[in-house]
Design an enzyme around this catalytic site. Sequence first.
Site, PDB file in Angstrom:
ATOM      1  CB  CYS A 163      61.659  35.436  52.327  1.00  0.00           C
ATOM      2  SG  CYS A 163      61.827  33.700  52.839  1.00  0.00           S
TER       3      CYS A 163
ATOM      4  CG  HIS B  50      61.060  35.768  56.842  1.00  0.00           C
ATOM      5  ND1 HIS B  50      60.715  35.805  55.506  1.00  0.00           N
ATOM      6  CD2 HIS B  50      61.128  37.088  57.232  1.00  0.00           C
ATOM      7  CE1 HIS B  50      60.580  37.056  55.109  1.00  0.00           C
ATOM      8  NE2 HIS B  50      60.843  37.848  56.130  1.00  0.00           N
TER       9      HIS B  50
ATOM     10  CG  ASN C 251      61.059  41.511  57.000  1.00  0.00           C
ATOM     11  OD1 ASN C 251      61.266  40.548  56.263  1.00  0.00           O
ATOM     12  ND2 ASN C 251      60.053  41.527  57.849  1.00  0.00           N
TER      13      ASN C 251
END
Length: 367
Positions: A104, A245, A263
């Site tokens: 991520c 994240h 995202n």
Amino acid sequence: MNNEITSLNGIRAKIKEKKIRWQAERTSVSGLSEQEKKMKLGLKLTDKQKQMVSRLSLDRPEIRAIKKLKYKPAVGLPDSIDWRNVNGADWTTPVKDQGGCGSCVAFGTVATLEALLKIRTYNDASINIDLSEAHLFYCGCGDCCNSGWYMDDACNYLKNNGVPDEDCFPYQDSGVSCANTCSDWTDRIDHTKITNWANTLDVNTMKDNLANNGPQITGMAVYEDFFYYSSGIYEYAYGDLAGYHCISVVGYDDTNACWICKNSWGPGWGESGYFRIAYGQCGMDDGFGMWNMEVPSPEGNGYAQYILVDYDCNSDNRVLWAYAGDAWRYKYLTDDEVAGIAKLLMESCSVYVYWKEDQLTYISGIK
């Protein structure tokens, strides 16, 4: 599936009980196993961040004192900004999917960098910029799918090296290493070597950076309920901590007291790959803060009046020549680039180029 439905019902009950503003549904990631969900994350914490997690009780959401915050905008800042629609143009790039690898940090960083280049370097929302998350992750961190990566290290890699285009090293979530990147990657970084970066925990500075520079990078704690997010303004409702994240922040909205985020779970999750999250949630504001990157500006840019491709007199290399800014500019082409340039010239009505001194650094076709 039974566990997924049980969790969904529990989350919906808590959302109703707490009267919060988002909708929970079965999503593209809600049915994954606990280990598979962890692989959709990947932000590695520094020792300082681990202390912050403990101090703010981010690892114990049931006892964390969640405050609904409404920040007053600093003087001279708008009440909201969303880089998906500024002056009628979308300055972001398409949502991607990190797959089953804890990458991520690479995705959040590259998404932010791509938008900043469009906004600050090229001042052109229509430019197609697609950078290699694989190169940043596997060359910057290595075999890190299971361990994740630090935000500071990703920013330092970009400052020292830049990152090439996606075609140089297409993303795969397993079975690859930095050896898979293209051999000429150092010639393909264009303006991606950032000039500086800084992290801030000051909310007004975050908003100022968002409004006057562009998208930012941030971290967040992810709980079980977040995997079920469908739409609305997320606030913690139910479930244990899954991990941490990294995402890209593309705007804020003071009227609805939320950040607007991109995202890396594909465009089928959330609000077309995006989500909104209330101020004060998941440690974004008071824990991780935001990373602001500064990108370079090209020395010159303009429409090419004439374009030709020729051989170098002293070698077999092809050379692209463009007459722009009252001078001839050039770029040596690799074999792979020759076909791409030919296709661009055939499909474009005009060509816009960027240069530093006499060398072309970026070529964009306008249809």
